[in-house]
Design an enzyme around this catalytic site. Structure first.
Site, PDB file in Angstrom:
ATOM      1  N   ASN A   1       0.828  -1.206   0.000  1.00  0.00           N
ATOM      2  CA  ASN A   1       0.000   0.000   0.000  1.00  0.00           C
ATOM      3  C   ASN A   1       0.855   1.247   0.000  1.00  0.00           C
ATOM      4  O   ASN A   1       1.975   1.249   0.521  1.00  0.00           O
ATOM      5  CB  ASN A   1      -0.966  -0.015   1.191  1.00  0.00           C
TER       6      ASN A   1
ATOM      7  N   CYS B   1       5.898   3.397   9.168  1.00  0.00           N
ATOM      8  CA  CYS B   1       5.446   3.579   7.787  1.00  0.00           C
ATOM      9  C   CYS B   1       6.636   3.804   6.862  1.00  0.00           C
ATOM     10  O   CYS B   1       7.369   4.776   7.026  1.00  0.00           O
ATOM     11  CB  CYS B   1       4.511   4.777   7.713  1.00  0.00           C
TER      12      CYS B   1
END
Lengths: 454, 422
Positions: free
Chosen positions: B75, B137
């Site tokens: 993603n 992230c």
């Protein structure tokens, strides 16, 4: 005494509407979508030295072509099939895969009925090639050699194509007006729907170097010896032109015909012009019997009986074929041998059968005192086809066991004359005929290469 | 009936299954549905400073394998793109409506003390059970010196953790990035900073595939692609190893671990627990099938624990750790041999070709009754298990451990030039 009511066999054309006929003779087993094919291909274990390949008379590398479908390499998939079997499209449709590759599929070993749908996948790949890729093979440098191929069925076509690949020129001669042999004239229409046989012939002939000459019959218009003089080699793939007779009373009556004739009529004509009885009896237990019986039903016959003198296990039609007949509303009767064709005032009324059984010693006995009659307006004989040797009478070609004698290189006893397919010993399968044609072509090519090398 | 209740760094939840900070926990609507479906907790999708980030359109890429979708998911979505106040209000209401569930808030603000000092009271005010520091992230935010850019520098991990411990009374969970060479470094840093727990793994930097027509990495955004974060079943082995490394480390032993990375079934969950996790976070499996998957996770884990006699989650947690050792501690005298059950063999030949081409030529192929027959050559078999793994039939090829006499490890092995001598 009352005047006997004259019986008139109820055999007519056009029992069904054009729409019904079109539906009945459309593709019996529609193609897989690409998504379905990929899902099916992904089930394949990609076996090594795979049992399915061993079971294929043409030894197609089945795991390889299936893997290529899974990876969306459609061109590679089709090529893998076609380099072993140029009639892979027809074989995908007519092969009894249930007794060949799919029977040996390892999924079958795990759970019956779970075989990879190899035939359907093969069709998917070859259809793709015919739609998108055209003829995938090219010809070698022209050799100037000319070869006569007699018989334009699967064996002849496969032979012609392989010879063309090697750079030879081929005259493909056939008694029919169209090439294709049984694919064009002998197989049930719904197995090779939408004029597939001719499309495949066009696809195959697109390689070039093959000239079709229709309407010429061996033994009538030419002899093998004449061909041998004119050509560098000859390949005979004349199939089985003869049909067995039942050898019983009444066989010559109107309404009694050979199943192969019935099928050929049906394949050659508009379906609405093909007469079919209201009640049809088919005698025999092979695929021709099934094809005739089911097509009779699909032409609109109300009652069709397929009567075989022995049991399921002895039938040469596969279980899948027999069940196909049954789901098409054909009544299969076993252990009944035809005794006579019953007529009334010279008009066909039905067939009388004697009931039989296997005795304790394994022999089959039919009891002439225990008979029954099945009423019929039409009787189709499918008790076997035979090799007809009369067209070869003028030639010195040895026949053995009722077929043309060939050595392991498909060579007949006449130098430079080869033979393959149903007219030679071995299994009478389309796929076996293709193998014969292909391998005979290699043998012919080897011979011609050797000759020109000298 | 096994007791699945967990207390993780003081945070209570009715079962160990939490939804990870990710799109499924983006807003109250999803979280309420998750709680109704039975999830024990959520880590709310990462909050940042206003103005909110902007996300691109086209955000995911899938690794499919042999017809199976989402073996791996990549993603390129960033943190929450909704205003902070909206998120905070929703968190407050949800926690009020589901007091028995764990509601942890993931946070990511610039690596500046003032930024953390400012946001922590706002979160605390919602009544949330704890915070998770998003140091993981690996895409987008890391280009702005947040997320993995922090997690890759142990000093920053320690520093920010310390600020958080200083400015809030909420339990602090540090979420670790796997995009490093040694997971122990940031884990130890988190501990030094005072972290109450760690969670891992965050996603792995990845390019999921290339669009061969557009000639761009996927997912293609207006003709271009960027690397993303990789998760899903394919990353489970990486997660298990990193979790185990932390769980067995003497200085880190006992730090609560919230394990995640490819958990899709109760069995995965049991394995994560065995390697030292005490709560579990799930994302890809829920994104693939919806929140209902938690049913079987709870049910299956509970049944398995009952069968094995584990009364509660702490009794399962870390059970495999004593046996998670360095290679040098493995017994070189141990030998196992492949055994083919001929009755189960379907003759696919995969064991043979795998061994023949790529291993030890220890499976023979002969023709018996017209069929290929495969047999293990015991003398050649090194017990590598490859044949058993390629065999498509369960329990057709099994590995048979042979009797072992004594133990010999590499440190003592005669072939070892640096062997330990008595």
């Amino acid at each position: 005494m009352e005047a006997a009511v004259m019986r008139i066999p109820d055999t007519i054309c056009g029992r069904l509407s054009e729409g019904e006929l079109a539906a009945n003779f459309a593709d019996a087993h529609p193609p897989l979508t690409h998504a379905q094919a990929v899902i099916e291909a992904e089930r394949c274990f990609y076996c090594y030295d795979a049992p399915c390949v061993q079971a294929c008379p043409t030894s197609i590398d089945i795991p390889k072509f299936i893997k290529a479908i899974a990876t969306n390499n459609m061109q590679g998939s089709a090529r893998t099939i076609l380099e072993s079997n140029i009639l892979g499209g027809a074989c995908a449709r007519v092969c009894p895969t249930e007794i060949l590759c799919e029977q040996k599929c390892v999924h079958t070993a795990r759970e019956a009925g779970q075989a990879i749908r190899i035939g359907a996948l093969q069709r998917h790949a070859t259809d793709w090639q015919m739609e998108h890729g055209g003829q995938p093979f090219t010809r070698a440098v022209a050799t100037g050699k000319r070869i006569a191929v007699v018989g334009a069925g699967p064996a002849g076509l496969a032979c012609a194509h392989r010879l063309a690949m090697h750079g030879h020129n081929i005259d493909l001669i056939d008694t029919h007006t169209l090439p294709g042999g049984l694919n064009e004239y002998g197989v049930a229409a719904y197995k090779l729907a939408d004029d597939f046989a001719q499309k495949e012939v066009d696809f195959l002939m697109a390689i070039g170097g093959i000239t079709f000459q229709g309407g010429l019959s061996l033994g009538k218009d030419f002899t093998v010896a004449q061909l041998r003089k004119e050509y560098d080699a000859v390949f005979l793939a004349v199939g089985l032109a003869g049909v067995r007779a039942m050898g019983i009373e009444g066989e010559q009556l109107d309404g009694v015909m050979d199943a192969v004739t019935f099928i050929e009529t049906l394949r050659s004509q508009d379906k609405k012009t093909v007469p079919v009885g209201r009640r049809v009896v088919v005698v025999g237990g092979g695929n021709t019997a099934v094809d005739a019986a089911v097509q009779a039903r699909r032409l609109g016959a109300e009652d069709v009986f397929l009567v075989y003198r022995r049991g399921h296990e002895q039938m040469s039609a596969t279980t899948v074929e027999r069940e196909w007949a049954q789901t098409n509303g054909v009544t299969v009767k076993l252990w009944a041998s035809p005794v006579r064709i019953v007529s009334e005032n010279g008009v066909l009324r039905g067939v009388e059968f004697a009931r039989g059984a296997i005795g304790p010693d394994g022999s089959i006995a039919y009891n002439p005192a225990d008979t029954f009659i099945i009423e019929a307006d039409m009787v189709l004989k499918a008790v076997g086809q035979t090799f007809l040797s009369t067209p070869l009478q003028a030639d010195t070609i040895a026949i053995s066991g009722g077929r043309i004698l060939v050595d392991d290189q498909y060579q007949t006893t006449m130098q430079g004359v080869f033979a393959g397919g149903d007219c030679t010993p071995g299994e009478d399968l389309t796929v076996a005929a293709v193998r014969d044609g292909r391998d005979a072509a290699e043998a012919i090519h080897a011979m011609l290469s050797q000759n020109s090398g000298q | 009936m096994a007791d699945l209740r967990t207390t993780f760094a003081g945070i209570k939840s009715p079962n160990p299954f939490w939804l990870a900070s990710a799109p499924p926990t983006d807003k109250a609507y999803n979280v309420r549905r998750a709680f109704e479906a039975g999830w024990g907790g959520v880590v709310w999708k990462t909050l940042g400073e206003d103005p909110p980030v902007v996300n691109v359109s086209s955000r995911y890429g899938s690794l499919n394998y042999n017809g199976n979708r989402l073996m791996g998911l990549n993603n390129i979505e960033l943190i929450s793109d909704r205003p902070l106040a909206v998120n905070l209000a929703e968190i407050k209401q949800v926690k009020r409506d589901y007091p028995d569930r764990a509601v942890v808030v993931s946070l990511m603000v610039p690596c500046v003390e003032e930024s953390w000092k400012a946001i922590l009271p706002l979160v605390e005010e919602t009544g949330a059970d704890g915070i998770e520091l998003n140091f993981g992230c690996p895409h987008g935010m890391s280009e702005r010196n947040m997320g993995a850019a922090v997690g890759q520098v142990p000093e920053y991990v320690e520093m920010v953790t310390r600020w958080c411990k200083q400015y809030t009374r909420m339990p602090v969970i540090v979420k670790l990035t796997p995009n490093i060479t040694n997971i122990l470094m940031p884990a130890l840093a988190a501990k030094r900073g005072g972290a109450d727990a760690v969670s891992l793994i965050n996603t792995i930097q990845s390019v999921i595939g290339v669009d061969l027509d557009q000639m761009a990495p996927m997912p293609v955004v207006g003709g271009k692609g960027t690397h993303g974060g990789y998760c899903g079943p394919a990353v489970k082995p990486i997660a298990l190893r990193m979790i185990g490394d932390i769980a067995r480390h003497p200085e880190l032993a006992g730090i609560p671990i919230s394990g995640m990375g490819g958990i899709g079934s109760w069995r995965d969950a049991a394995e994560f627990l065995a390697m030292g996790a005490t709560t579990l976070q799930v994302c890809t499996a829920a994104m693939h099938y919806g929140f209902r998957i938690v049913d079987d996770m709870i049910d299956g884990l509970s049944s398995w624990m009952d069968q094995k006699g584990y009364a509660d989650i702490p009794s399962v947690s870390g059970q495999a750790i004593p046996r998670f050792v360095n290679w040098g501690n493995l017994n070189l005298k141990f030998k196992t041999l492949a055994d083919i059950n001929q009755d189960a063999c379907i003759g696919c030949g995969l064991c043979h070709i795998a061994c023949e081409d790529t291993s030890h030529q220890a499976i023979s192929k002969t023709l018996v009754d017209g069929k290929n027959h495969y047999e293990v050559i015991d003398e050649e078999c090194v017990g590598c298990n490859l044949c058993a793994h390629v065999c498509p039939i369960d329990d057709c090829i099994t590995m048979q451990p042979q009797p072992v006499e004594g133990e010999l490890t590499w440190p003592e092995h005669p072939n070892n030039p640096n062997r330990v001598t008595a």
